[in-house]
Write a protein that holds these residues in place. Sequence first.
Motif, PDB file in Angstrom:
ATOM      1  N   LEU A 107      -9.315   9.629  -2.383  1.00  0.00           N
ATOM      2  CA  LEU A 107      -8.807   9.056  -3.636  1.00  0.00           C
ATOM      3  C   LEU A 107      -9.942   8.794  -4.621  1.00  0.00           C
ATOM      4  O   LEU A 107      -9.795   8.998  -5.830  1.00  0.00           O
ATOM      5  CB  LEU A 107      -8.053   7.753  -3.346  1.00  0.00           C
ATOM      6  N   LYS A 139     -11.312  12.136  -5.991  1.00  0.00           N
ATOM      7  CA  LYS A 139     -10.397  12.753  -6.961  1.00  0.00           C
ATOM      8  C   LYS A 139     -10.230  11.909  -8.224  1.00  0.00           C
ATOM      9  O   LYS A 139      -9.386  12.225  -9.073  1.00  0.00           O
ATOM     10  CB  LYS A 139      -9.031  12.971  -6.306  1.00  0.00           C
ATOM     11  N   HIS A 153      -4.648   3.186  -0.440  1.00  0.00           N
ATOM     12  CA  HIS A 153      -4.979   2.780  -1.811  1.00  0.00           C
ATOM     13  C   HIS A 153      -5.913   1.576  -1.827  1.00  0.00           C
ATOM     14  O   HIS A 153      -6.882   1.532  -2.595  1.00  0.00           O
ATOM     15  CB  HIS A 153      -3.691   2.481  -2.578  1.00  0.00           C
ATOM     16  N   CYS A 213      -3.871   2.871  -8.966  1.00  0.00           N
ATOM     17  CA  CYS A 213      -4.167   4.152  -8.326  1.00  0.00           C
ATOM     18  C   CYS A 213      -3.029   5.129  -8.599  1.00  0.00           C
ATOM     19  O   CYS A 213      -1.846   4.773  -8.455  1.00  0.00           O
ATOM     20  CB  CYS A 213      -4.346   3.960  -6.824  1.00  0.00           C
ATOM     21  N   LYS A 214      -3.357   6.340  -8.990  1.00  0.00           N
ATOM     22  CA  LYS A 214      -2.333   7.347  -9.255  1.00  0.00           C
ATOM     23  C   LYS A 214      -1.577   7.674  -7.971  1.00  0.00           C
ATOM     24  O   LYS A 214      -2.172   7.859  -6.912  1.00  0.00           O
ATOM     25  CB  LYS A 214      -2.983   8.626  -9.794  1.00  0.00           C
ATOM     26  N   SER A 226      -8.852   8.982  -8.621  1.00  0.00           N
ATOM     27  CA  SER A 226      -7.452   8.546  -8.680  1.00  0.00           C
ATOM     28  C   SER A 226      -7.277   7.122  -9.178  1.00  0.00           C
ATOM     29  O   SER A 226      -6.155   6.622  -9.235  1.00  0.00           O
ATOM     30  CB  SER A 226      -6.810   8.689  -7.288  1.00  0.00           C
TER      31      SER A 226
END
Length: 481
Positions: free
Chosen positions: A25, A28, A82, A47-48, A30
């Motif tokens: 994460l 990327k 997450h 967080c996406k 995120s």
Amino acid sequence: MPTITEAYVDSLAPNAGAIKNGRDLVKKNSFPQLNETEDGSLLFGECKGSGKEPYRCSVDFANEANPVFRCTCPSRQFPCKHTLGLLYARALGKSFERADIPQDIAEKRDKAEKREEKKKEAAAADNGDAAKAKRKTNKSALVKKIAVQLDGLGMLEKLVLQLTQSGLGSVDKKTLQMVEEQAKQLGNHYIPGAQAGLREFVLTMRAEGDREAVYTSAMEKLLALRALTKKGKSYLEQRAENPDLPMETASTLEEQLGHAWQLAELREYGRVQTDAELVQLAFLSYADEARGEFADTGWWIDLKEGAIRVTRHLRPFRAVRALREEDTFHGVVKAEELFVYPGDLNARVRWEASTFRDPEPADYAKIKALAAPSYPEVVKQAKNVIKNPLADKNPVLLVAFRSIERMGDEYLLRDAQGKPLPVADIGLGGRPTTPMLSLLGDEELRDQAALVMFRHDLEANRLSVQIMSIVTDRRIVRLLY
């Protein structure tokens, strides 16, 4: 808030998959939003996710020893990827903006503080200034349980005697099936240690290889079962006559007979250390087929007591996906209370509230100073444990060495006086470590300390050790991790 390192975050993850997902994460990018409060006690962000709305996640260090993880995602994994990703972002140096604590978290903190205050008030009302009252024993239930245990031990005693008298050479497939059925029946008698011991005997007898070696190992297990039935019956009969007798705390007998120690009991028996500091020296996760579980096992040195302690996290095969998997830990654990279970040389420990810090050169120096310098004394200590039929047959000790030397196809440890300890792979979870010694440099092979596991080879009448890790002035070289 503790120092957040990658190793610290790894230690919080429920499994290796969660570690990878949390790190991914961050890679990327995120997290479009990363925040922390002014006092640094709360990390939170967005967080996406797979939906339109991002997941709101946070890690609350209001109680540094027990951080609280919160996330709006539907994951049943705890902590979720997450919240782990949020911590990895901090550990990897991502920028966090200062922000006020969100209202919903402030309210949850307030409720948690009030609950904690009520608990403290209730505890104070119960205890006053006097010592804590002893736990009350349900004598009737205890006596009934003991009767069932004694019945199981009696059945086991007859079976062990039968196997011994008939000779292991006469044990065929039909006999082993009968023994396996008896082991299943012991599950109804609250003696899991005896049940596991009997299953180990069956697994040993079914093993391939040199039959003499198999018989030697199998007879060793029968002798251990015989000792357990003898000592167990004597102990339980005494407790049945007088349920008020104190529990056995000098050995693992209670645990082998099925007792699950509660922390309150350990505290009552004075088996608690305060403000303990521990460093993990080796780690191994292995499958215990006899008990039907994975055992995530860590060997730690107590920096205050100097003892080698053991943590053991058990994950039954049938529930392995639902339970967190322990892993190697590289920091120094600071436990407010260290609960020490009854045992021999390497007692099992557990802690609830703890903080962590990175190891320093002074820690490595202290560990080396705690290593046993004299091999004759070490061997004597190990033999005293091994000769006890109910004790661990593979005691672990930290020893100092002047050198690790290769003699033909074998290695030797030598102490400062030149006394040797033969090194061999002893089947520790099927993980050999001796081949790794050739990869070490001169720094690791001279004037350091080694964590070693002992084994007595009955056939050769030889005591040898497997090297689990080496401690130098600046690091721990783990051969088991």
